[in-house]
Motif scaffolding. Structure first.
Motif, PDB file in Angstrom:
ATOM      1  N   ASP A 192      -1.977   8.351  -9.633  1.00 18.40           N
ATOM      2  CA  ASP A 192      -1.219   8.346  -8.386  1.00 18.40           C
ATOM      3  C   ASP A 192      -1.932   7.430  -7.396  1.00 18.40           C
ATOM      4  OD1 ASP A 192       0.038   8.935  -5.996  1.00 18.40           O
ATOM      5  OD2 ASP A 192       0.303  11.053  -6.496  1.00 18.40           O
ATOM      6  N   ARG A 193      -1.242   6.378  -6.961  1.00 17.32           N
ATOM      7  CA  ARG A 193      -1.893   5.416  -6.059  1.00 17.32           C
ATOM      8  C   ARG A 193      -2.105   5.997  -4.664  1.00 17.32           C
ATOM      9  NH1 ARG A 193       1.610   0.827  -5.384  1.00 17.32           N
ATOM     10  NH2 ARG A 193      -0.141  -0.144  -4.343  1.00 17.32           N
ATOM     11  N   ARG A 194      -1.459   7.138  -4.365  1.00 22.65           N
ATOM     12  CA  ARG A 194      -1.629   7.738  -3.038  1.00 22.65           C
ATOM     13  C   ARG A 194      -2.995   8.382  -2.862  1.00 22.65           C
ATOM     14  NH1 ARG A 194       4.472   9.300  -3.303  1.00 22.65           N
ATOM     15  NH2 ARG A 194       3.799   9.518  -5.430  1.00 22.65           N
ATOM     16  N   ASP A 195      -3.384   9.163  -3.882  1.00 20.71           N
ATOM     17  CA  ASP A 195      -4.630   9.916  -3.708  1.00 20.71           C
ATOM     18  C   ASP A 195      -5.553   9.831  -4.924  1.00 20.71           C
ATOM     19  OD1 ASP A 195      -3.303  11.391  -5.558  1.00 20.71           O
ATOM     20  OD2 ASP A 195      -3.136  13.226  -4.360  1.00 20.71           O
ATOM     21  N   GLY A 196      -5.198   8.994  -5.899  1.00 20.50           N
ATOM     22  CA  GLY A 196      -6.071   8.797  -7.061  1.00 20.50           C
ATOM     23  C   GLY A 196      -5.955   9.889  -8.116  1.00 20.50           C
ATOM     24  N   SER A 197      -5.127  10.894  -7.906  1.00 22.11           N
ATOM     25  CA  SER A 197      -5.044  11.971  -8.897  1.00 22.11           C
ATOM     26  C   SER A 197      -4.364  11.460 -10.174  1.00 22.11           C
ATOM     27  CB  SER A 197      -4.316  13.194  -8.328  1.00 22.11           C
ATOM     28  OG  SER A 197      -3.032  12.814  -7.914  1.00 22.11           O
ATOM     29  N   VAL A 198      -4.691  12.166 -11.287  1.00 24.01           N
ATOM     30  CA  VAL A 198      -4.228  11.694 -12.591  1.00 24.01           C
ATOM     31  C   VAL A 198      -3.145  12.634 -13.123  1.00 24.01           C
ATOM     32  CG1 VAL A 198      -4.973  11.359 -14.993  1.00 24.01           C
ATOM     33  CG2 VAL A 198      -6.399  10.550 -13.108  1.00 24.01           C
ATOM     34  N   ARG A 199      -2.103  12.076 -13.730  1.00 21.32           N
ATOM     35  CA  ARG A 199      -1.024  12.885 -14.334  1.00 21.32           C
ATOM     36  C   ARG A 199      -0.779  12.416 -15.760  1.00 21.32           C
ATOM     37  NH1 ARG A 199       0.501  12.692  -9.029  1.00 21.32           N
ATOM     38  NH2 ARG A 199       0.071  14.802  -8.389  1.00 21.32           N
ATOM     39  N   GLN A 200      -0.396  13.355 -16.607  1.00 19.88           N
ATOM     40  CA  GLN A 200      -0.057  13.008 -17.987  1.00 19.88           C
ATOM     41  C   GLN A 200       1.435  13.218 -18.166  1.00 19.88           C
ATOM     42  OE1 GLN A 200      -2.670  11.932 -19.770  1.00 19.88           O
ATOM     43  NE2 GLN A 200      -1.555  11.467 -21.654  1.00 19.88           N
ATOM     44  N   LEU A 201       2.138  12.152 -18.534  1.00 21.89           N
ATOM     45  CA  LEU A 201       3.592  12.226 -18.727  1.00 21.89           C
ATOM     46  C   LEU A 201       3.897  12.183 -20.227  1.00 21.89           C
ATOM     47  CD1 LEU A 201       6.617  11.916 -17.877  1.00 21.89           C
ATOM     48  CD2 LEU A 201       6.177   9.454 -17.668  1.00 21.89           C
TER      49      LEU A 201
ATOM     50  N   ALA B 271       0.858  -1.194   0.000  1.00 27.37           N
ATOM     51  CA  ALA B 271       0.000   0.000   0.000  1.00 27.37           C
ATOM     52  C   ALA B 271       0.893   1.243   0.000  1.00 27.37           C
ATOM     53  CB  ALA B 271      -0.881  -0.020   1.226  1.00 27.37           C
ATOM     54  N   PRO B 272       0.569   2.218  -0.829  1.00 26.24           N
ATOM     55  CA  PRO B 272       1.399   3.424  -0.869  1.00 26.24           C
ATOM     56  C   PRO B 272       1.236   4.248   0.396  1.00 26.24           C
ATOM     57  CG  PRO B 272      -0.540   3.678  -2.238  1.00 26.24           C
ATOM     58  CD  PRO B 272      -0.563   2.276  -1.740  1.00 26.24           C
ATOM     59  N   PRO B 273       2.210   5.116   0.691  1.00 21.32           N
ATOM     60  CA  PRO B 273       2.037   5.980   1.854  1.00 21.32           C
ATOM     61  C   PRO B 273       0.861   6.923   1.633  1.00 21.32           C
ATOM     62  CG  PRO B 273       3.972   6.616   0.569  1.00 21.32           C
ATOM     63  CD  PRO B 273       3.448   5.360  -0.032  1.00 21.32           C
ATOM     64  N   GLN B 274       0.316   7.411   2.697  1.00 24.90           N
ATOM     65  CA  GLN B 274      -0.834   8.313   2.591  1.00 24.90           C
ATOM     66  C   GLN B 274      -0.364   9.728   2.267  1.00 24.90           C
ATOM     67  OE1 GLN B 274      -4.141   7.241   2.842  1.00 24.90           O
ATOM     68  NE2 GLN B 274      -2.962   5.354   2.633  1.00 24.90           N
ATOM     69  N   GLY B 275      -1.292  10.535   1.787  1.00 26.63           N
ATOM     70  CA  GLY B 275      -0.978  11.957   1.589  1.00 26.63           C
ATOM     71  C   GLY B 275      -0.806  12.292   0.133  1.00 26.63           C
ATOM     72  N   PRO B 276      -1.082  13.547  -0.216  1.00 30.12           N
ATOM     73  CA  PRO B 276      -1.032  13.956  -1.612  1.00 30.12           C
ATOM     74  C   PRO B 276       0.407  14.088  -2.110  1.00 30.12           C
ATOM     75  CG  PRO B 276      -1.536  15.825  -0.214  1.00 30.12           C
ATOM     76  CD  PRO B 276      -1.413  14.641   0.691  1.00 30.12           C
ATOM     77  N   CYS B 277       0.549  14.067  -3.430  1.00 28.42           N
ATOM     78  CA  CYS B 277       1.856  14.209  -4.071  1.00 28.42           C
ATOM     79  C   CYS B 277       1.895  15.613  -4.663  1.00 28.42           C
ATOM     80  CB  CYS B 277       1.945  13.122  -5.133  1.00 28.42           C
ATOM     81  SG  CYS B 277       3.299  13.290  -6.259  1.00 28.42           S
ATOM     82  N   ALA B 278       3.021  16.294  -4.492  1.00 28.35           N
ATOM     83  CA  ALA B 278       3.083  17.709  -4.880  1.00 28.35           C
ATOM     84  C   ALA B 278       3.344  17.924  -6.372  1.00 28.35           C
ATOM     85  CB  ALA B 278       4.184  18.388  -4.065  1.00 28.35           C
TER      86      ALA B 278
ATOM     87  N   ASP C 299       6.902   7.815  -8.204  1.00 24.01           N
ATOM     88  CA  ASP C 299       6.725   6.497  -7.599  1.00 24.01           C
ATOM     89  C   ASP C 299       5.257   6.342  -7.188  1.00 24.01           C
ATOM     90  OD1 ASP C 299       6.905   8.411  -5.621  1.00 24.01           O
ATOM     91  OD2 ASP C 299       8.312   7.341  -4.347  1.00 24.01           O
ATOM     92  N   PHE C 300       4.859   5.131  -6.930  1.00 20.18           N
ATOM     93  CA  PHE C 300       3.460   4.804  -6.591  1.00 20.18           C
ATOM     94  C   PHE C 300       2.473   5.298  -7.649  1.00 20.18           C
ATOM     95  CE2 PHE C 300       5.784   4.969  -2.537  1.00 20.18           C
ATOM     96  CZ  PHE C 300       5.599   3.655  -2.143  1.00 20.18           C
ATOM     97  N   HIS C 301       2.913   5.262  -8.907  1.00 21.66           N
ATOM     98  CA  HIS C 301       2.028   5.655 -10.007  1.00 21.66           C
ATOM     99  C   HIS C 301       1.713   4.452 -10.889  1.00 21.66           C
ATOM    100  CE1 HIS C 301       2.709   9.797  -8.868  1.00 21.66           C
ATOM    101  NE2 HIS C 301       1.876  10.200  -9.822  1.00 21.66           N
ATOM    102  N   GLU C 302       0.457   4.302 -11.214  1.00 22.64           N
ATOM    103  CA  GLU C 302      -0.023   3.196 -12.044  1.00 22.64           C
ATOM    104  C   GLU C 302      -0.157   3.688 -13.473  1.00 22.64           C
ATOM    105  OE1 GLU C 302      -0.894  -0.550 -12.186  1.00 22.64           O
ATOM    106  OE2 GLU C 302      -1.504   0.160 -10.202  1.00 22.64           O
TER     107      GLU C 302
END
Ligand SMILES: Cc1cc2nc3c(=O)[nH]c(=O)nc-3n(C[C@H](O)[C@H](O)[C@H](O)COP(=O)(O)OP(=O)(O)OC[C@H]3O[C@@H](n4cnc5c(N)ncnc54)[C@H](O)[C@@H]3O)c2cc1C
Length: 410
Positions: free
Chosen positions: A211-220, A8-15, A190-193
């Protein structure tokens, strides 16, 4: 049971921002991905380092933790691979002096002809591997004096008559991987699906990540892509691109960790049938024992009772003076070696690596196979291919310690 590579990933948002742009996107933050991130940084090229779990959370934390020429290659005759490993071993001792330490491994023999053969083979191994930066003066190589051999409880009652000591470098694999990543300026995801790739003409263009931490989506978005997914490569290529070709053969190996045994000071490397080596290594206040070889299918596999049994049987046969079955196993771990596919038994498959340029996506390279020992050299080569830039500093620039800790005081 869940795959231990992705706890399980650590809790908390990713900046990190919602869109990330880099020259090179690396998927997989094991030793290969992390080493490539450092190589690109040394060349002034931007990169993103993506992992479904944490840096060094896959195979690169379940190895035997040796940066070595591979004494077994002395037995299998793969001298080229051995000499490459010995050169790389010296490089690690130079760039990661605080994450590695030299050891004198004892290889025991059952008879005097075997002892003579070991003396000759080990003599050559140590001659070719004579570059040993920071070698501690108190470690002795070559013939192990009888009294020292019998002073070790593993030397009494067993089938062995004596031993010859050879040099090799030990490390902390997961920390070394984290040090490589910390020695880069990679944008760490890290912790990104990985969810969906966008393809542009004949190449990969971007990847939607969650982002597995908070479910937010990123485009790389990136110009070039490298997949260094270790044993998960075939599964990912099938899931993402419907590719059925098997590039890898997977071979599982286990380690058992026991309480320390007084008098067991030097690591032992015992020759076993089929070119295998049984290691019994005092380290980090415990006794580490490994490893086995079992060909496995895709993904994560549990340790089989038979595998544990095989290791305990080998220990009893080779070191009967220790009550192995009564000694509690403090920890056990299983790693899966990604070996480049070929026919034949996995014990005889080469630990060499292949860099495969993907035929459909021309800006994608796959890292297949390999070892901790040669990861830096291989990624140096790949970074030179990707950027057209050579980098002398790769073999000399010291690694940053990810935790700021001095390894020996842990
Ligand atoms: C038992 C054993 C003993 C060994 N001993 C030694 C030794 O003593 N010396 C030596 O030099 N080598 C040794 N090796 C070999 C060495 O450990 C491996 O070759 C090396 O760690 C592989 O590194 P890697 O970066 O290719 O793969 P990994 O370390 O497995 O990295 C792959 C990464 O990809 C990530 N990933 C997987 N799927 C996805 C996905 N879908 N999306 C994003 N990320 C994903 C994983 O989380 C992982 O972090 C040993 C191996 C085993 C199994």
């Amino acid at each position: 049971m869940s795959d231990p590579a992705w706890p399980a990933p650590p809790q908390g948002p990713c900046a990190l921002p919602a869109t990330v742009d880099a020259e090179v996107a690396i998927l997989g933050a094991g030793i290969h991905g992390a080493a490539l991130a450092r190589e690109l940084t040394l060349r002034g090229v931007t990169c993103a380092l993506v992992d479904r779990g944490e840096v060094g959370g896959g195979t690169s934390q379940w190895s035997s933790q040796l940066l070595h020429g591979g004494i077994r290659y002395m037995l299998t005759g793969d001298i080229r691979q051995m000499r490459e490993g010995l050169v790389e071993r010296a490089t690690w001792a130079r760039i990661a002096p605080r994450r590695c330490h030299w050891e004198a491994f004892w290889m025991p023999h059952r008879s005097w002809p075997e002892g003579l053969a070991h003396r000759v083979g080990i003599g050559l191994y140590d001659f070719w591997g004579s570059e040993r930066p920071n070698w501690p003066a108190e470690l002795s190589l070559g013939h192990v004096p009888k009294e020292a051999f019998l002073g070790d409880p593993r030397g009494v009652l067993g089938p062995f008559r004596g031993a010859t000591a050879y040099a090799d470098l030990m490390t902390w694999d997961r920390d070394l991987t984290k040090d490589l990543a910390a020695s880069s300026e990679a944008i760490l995801l890290d912790f990104h699906e990985a969810e969906a790739f966008e393809v542009d003409g004949g190449g990969l263009r971007s990847l939607r990540l969650q982002d597995r931490r908070d479910g937010s989506v990123r485009q790389l978005t990136a110009r070039r892509w490298v997949f260094a997914l270790g044993p998960w490569t075939d599964g990912a290529m099938s899931q993402w691109f419907d590719e059925s070709r098997k590039r890898l053969r997977l071979s599982a190996g286990i380690h058992l960790w026991f309480d320390p045994v007084p008098g067991c000071e030097r690591p032992w490397a015992i020759r076993r049938p089929k070119g295998r080596i049984l290691f019994v290594i005092p380290r980090d206040g415990m006794l580490q024992v490994g490893t086995t070889e079992r060909e496995v299918g895709d993904g994560w596999v549990p340790i089989l009772e038979g595998e544990r049994e095989e290791l305990l049987g080998a220990l009893e046969a080779n070191q009967p003076s220790l009550p192995w079955r009564e000694m509690p196993v403090r920890a056990e771990e299983l790693g899966v070696r990604p070996l480049v596919a070929a026919s034949g038994a996995t014990t005889h498959l080469s630990r060499e690596a292949v860099l495969e340029r993907h035929t459909r996506f021309t800006n994608l390279t796959l890292v297949l196979g390999g070892k901790l020992t040669t990861a830096r050299a291989l990624m140096d080569r790949l970074a030179t291919d990707l950027t057209g830039l050579r980098c002398e500093a790769s073999t000399t620039a010291p690694l940053r310690l990810w935790d700021g800790q001095h390894a020996e005081i842990r």
